[in-house]
Design a protein around this motif. Sequence first.
Motif, PDB file in Angstrom:
ATOM      1  N   MET A 174       0.854  -1.282   0.096  1.00  0.00           N
ATOM      2  CA  MET A 174       0.111  -0.047   0.217  1.00  0.00           C
ATOM      3  C   MET A 174       0.895   1.394  -0.037  1.00  0.00           C
ATOM      4  N   ILE A 175       0.470   2.305  -0.704  1.00  0.00           N
ATOM      5  CA  ILE A 175       1.130   3.546  -0.853  1.00  0.00           C
ATOM      6  C   ILE A 175       0.270   4.539  -0.145  1.00  0.00           C
ATOM      7  N   LEU A 176       0.775   5.237   0.941  1.00  0.00           N
ATOM      8  CA  LEU A 176       0.145   6.305   1.562  1.00  0.00           C
ATOM      9  C   LEU A 176       0.496   7.709   1.006  1.00  0.00           C
ATOM     10  N   VAL A 177      -0.529   8.360   0.245  1.00  0.00           N
ATOM     11  CA  VAL A 177      -0.253   9.611  -0.378  1.00  0.00           C
ATOM     12  C   VAL A 177      -0.827  10.747   0.669  1.00  0.00           C
ATOM     13  N   ALA A 178       0.213  11.796   0.795  1.00  0.00           N
ATOM     14  CA  ALA A 178       0.074  12.947   1.613  1.00  0.00           C
ATOM     15  C   ALA A 178      -0.691  13.831   0.604  1.00  0.00           C
TER      16      ALA A 178
ATOM     17  N   HIS B 222      -4.013   6.726  -8.739  1.00  0.00           N
ATOM     18  CA  HIS B 222      -5.129   6.302  -8.803  1.00  0.00           C
ATOM     19  C   HIS B 222      -5.603   6.025 -10.272  1.00  0.00           C
ATOM     20  N   GLU B 223      -5.162   6.761 -11.043  1.00  0.00           N
ATOM     21  CA  GLU B 223      -5.190   6.330 -12.461  1.00  0.00           C
ATOM     22  C   GLU B 223      -4.425   5.152 -13.075  1.00  0.00           C
ATOM     23  N   ALA B 224      -3.322   5.318 -12.480  1.00  0.00           N
ATOM     24  CA  ALA B 224      -2.369   4.266 -12.885  1.00  0.00           C
ATOM     25  C   ALA B 224      -2.606   2.933 -12.242  1.00  0.00           C
ATOM     26  N   ILE B 225      -3.085   2.888 -11.127  1.00  0.00           N
ATOM     27  CA  ILE B 225      -3.649   1.448 -10.492  1.00  0.00           C
ATOM     28  C   ILE B 225      -4.798   1.216 -11.414  1.00  0.00           C
ATOM     29  N   ALA B 226      -5.714   1.896 -11.735  1.00  0.00           N
ATOM     30  CA  ALA B 226      -7.032   1.684 -12.424  1.00  0.00           C
ATOM     31  C   ALA B 226      -6.422   1.041 -13.929  1.00  0.00           C
ATOM     32  N   ARG B 227      -5.447   1.656 -14.307  1.00  0.00           N
ATOM     33  CA  ARG B 227      -4.907   1.192 -15.816  1.00  0.00           C
ATOM     34  C   ARG B 227      -4.409  -0.339 -15.694  1.00  0.00           C
TER      35      ARG B 227
ATOM     36  N   SER C 282      -1.607  -2.850 -10.698  1.00  0.00           N
ATOM     37  CA  SER C 282      -2.525  -3.308  -9.651  1.00  0.00           C
ATOM     38  C   SER C 282      -1.707  -3.829  -8.480  1.00  0.00           C
ATOM     39  N   ALA C 283      -0.362  -3.821  -8.561  1.00  0.00           N
ATOM     40  CA  ALA C 283       0.645  -4.324  -7.323  1.00  0.00           C
ATOM     41  C   ALA C 283       0.439  -3.608  -6.267  1.00  0.00           C
ATOM     42  N   PHE C 284      -0.066  -2.297  -6.450  1.00  0.00           N
ATOM     43  CA  PHE C 284      -0.387  -1.369  -5.400  1.00  0.00           C
ATOM     44  C   PHE C 284      -1.914  -1.040  -5.059  1.00  0.00           C
ATOM     45  N   SER C 285      -1.897  -0.568  -3.829  1.00  0.00           N
ATOM     46  CA  SER C 285      -3.441   0.167  -3.280  1.00  0.00           C
ATOM     47  C   SER C 285      -2.884   1.272  -2.622  1.00  0.00           C
ATOM     48  N   LEU C 286      -4.078   2.231  -2.817  1.00  0.00           N
ATOM     49  CA  LEU C 286      -3.701   3.684  -2.140  1.00  0.00           C
ATOM     50  C   LEU C 286      -4.734   3.813  -0.845  1.00  0.00           C
ATOM     51  N   SER C 287      -3.986   4.632   0.104  1.00  0.00           N
ATOM     52  CA  SER C 287      -4.558   5.161   1.159  1.00  0.00           C
ATOM     53  C   SER C 287      -4.271   6.826   1.081  1.00  0.00           C
ATOM     54  N   ALA C 288      -4.852   7.524   1.588  1.00  0.00           N
ATOM     55  CA  ALA C 288      -4.437   9.219   1.775  1.00  0.00           C
ATOM     56  C   ALA C 288      -4.463   9.735   3.088  1.00  0.00           C
ATOM     57  N   CYS C 289      -3.832  10.703   3.550  1.00  0.00           N
ATOM     58  CA  CYS C 289      -3.681  11.136   4.691  1.00  0.00           C
ATOM     59  C   CYS C 289      -3.446  12.749   4.434  1.00  0.00           C
ATOM     60  N   THR C 290      -4.309  13.532   5.233  1.00  0.00           N
ATOM     61  CA  THR C 290      -4.340  14.855   5.270  1.00  0.00           C
ATOM     62  C   THR C 290      -3.808  15.159   6.526  1.00  0.00           C
TER      63      THR C 290
ATOM     64  N   HIS D  66      11.377   1.985  -6.163  1.00  0.00           N
ATOM     65  CA  HIS D  66      10.448   3.278  -6.341  1.00  0.00           C
ATOM     66  C   HIS D  66      10.681   3.607  -7.622  1.00  0.00           C
ATOM     67  N   ASP D  67      11.614   3.059  -8.317  1.00  0.00           N
ATOM     68  CA  ASP D  67      11.841   3.688  -9.795  1.00  0.00           C
ATOM     69  C   ASP D  67      10.538   3.411 -10.709  1.00  0.00           C
ATOM     70  N   VAL D  68      10.047   2.218 -10.394  1.00  0.00           N
ATOM     71  CA  VAL D  68       8.786   1.928 -11.448  1.00  0.00           C
ATOM     72  C   VAL D  68       7.793   3.113 -11.003  1.00  0.00           C
ATOM     73  N   LEU D  69       7.595   3.196  -9.681  1.00  0.00           N
ATOM     74  CA  LEU D  69       6.562   4.293  -9.329  1.00  0.00           C
ATOM     75  C   LEU D  69       6.743   5.543 -10.014  1.00  0.00           C
TER      76      LEU D  69
END
Length: 424
Positions: free
Chosen positions: A1-5, A20-25, A28-36, A416-419
């Motif tokens: 999982m990736i946490l996006v600030a 989000h769009e990259a995962i949808a395309r 799929s090796a990653f999932s997202l979570s977000a934090c403010t 992280h290079d692929v990301l």
Amino acid sequence: MILVAVSGGSDSKGLLLALHEAIARGFSAFSLSACTVDHGLRPESASEAHAVAQFCAGRNIPHSTRRWLGEKPATGLQAAAREARYVLLADAAEEAGAQCIVTAHTAEDQAETVVMRQRRSRPDAPGLAGMADGMLVDRRVWVLRPFLKQRRADIRGYLALRGEEWFDDPSNANPRFERVRVRQALHDDTRSITDHFMAATEARRRSSARVADLLERHVAVFERSVARIDPALGDNMSDFDCQRAILSLTAVLGGRRHLPGRETAARLAAFLAEGRDGRMTAGRVVFDRRRSGLYLYREARNLPEIVIRPRQKAIWDGRFLISNIGQEPVAVAGGVDAREFAARPIAAGLPEAIVKRAAKSAPVFSKVGQGALSPQPLVETSIGLYDTFLPRFDLMMANSIAALFGRDRYLAPPVHDVLTEKTG
């Protein structure tokens, strides 16, 4: 999982959507979570965090808000806010089970950072590499910056094509802050600075690798309190990497979070250039030069006295992370008996005078109240240079320092290079 600030500004919102769009395309090796992170510095910050939460909910992205509580400093506000933000993000990443955090620092952010560091640094200073593309926070989680080569205008164009809006933080236009003044002076002149950053980053990486080698070949550390430096390294302060190696040891042994300044480095270089045995003190560290080498140890002055409650941790004198694993409070002060210090196997081979002096600044533990202390606290060296923020290009050097002081290696960065390529 990736946490996006995500603050709700254009950069972070663009990063969240791009991932989000990259995962949808099919990424799929990653999932997202977000934090403010709500710093509580503006009345509207809470409503902006709520708007980000709603934005994420509309895309089924888990979101949390972390608030910076307590009093805010009157000076150094942005630096304090930055450190608080990353610690809060690290907490959120751990709770979410994220393997990394990503932030949306841009090419403009990088250029501003380089210019600010140029203004207060010598031309070859390590800090002129700017922000690293990866940074370990609090020894816990890596922060990645996949947008460092992206321009803000391009990110905003990407959002505009998708009909998305963003918040503009008014503090980003407040000339009270140095970064804002630099931003206003730069305008769009970032490309040449970005090119400089690329060269400086590679130079920083090479320097850190060489410093790591110098430390491994020319330095021995005893009882986490004394460093012995071979003359081959100690006599070569004119070499930038040799100087950086010695100053890094100085920071660790002196319990500092930053390298000693230029004046300290110049005084030390002059002392060593004399080529004579003797002692000098700089950065809370004694430099004791003898025929057998240059010895560094903490001066026995201004040593703190603290009490650590049961099952708690504390950093003592900026040098040691001490864990009280017992059921009673533990008092920590300076001044180990020299005979006891000398009897420790790892101190064998040190000159007797060095042992006596170094023992005066070594930590000693006692039980608060009556009776003997049991069990003894757990102790490890605190490396202020890197334990809070470790840029990826210094990882080899940081691991060499950790090994010298009996510490485990730092957490390795995730792939992280692929990301970077996918979002770039």
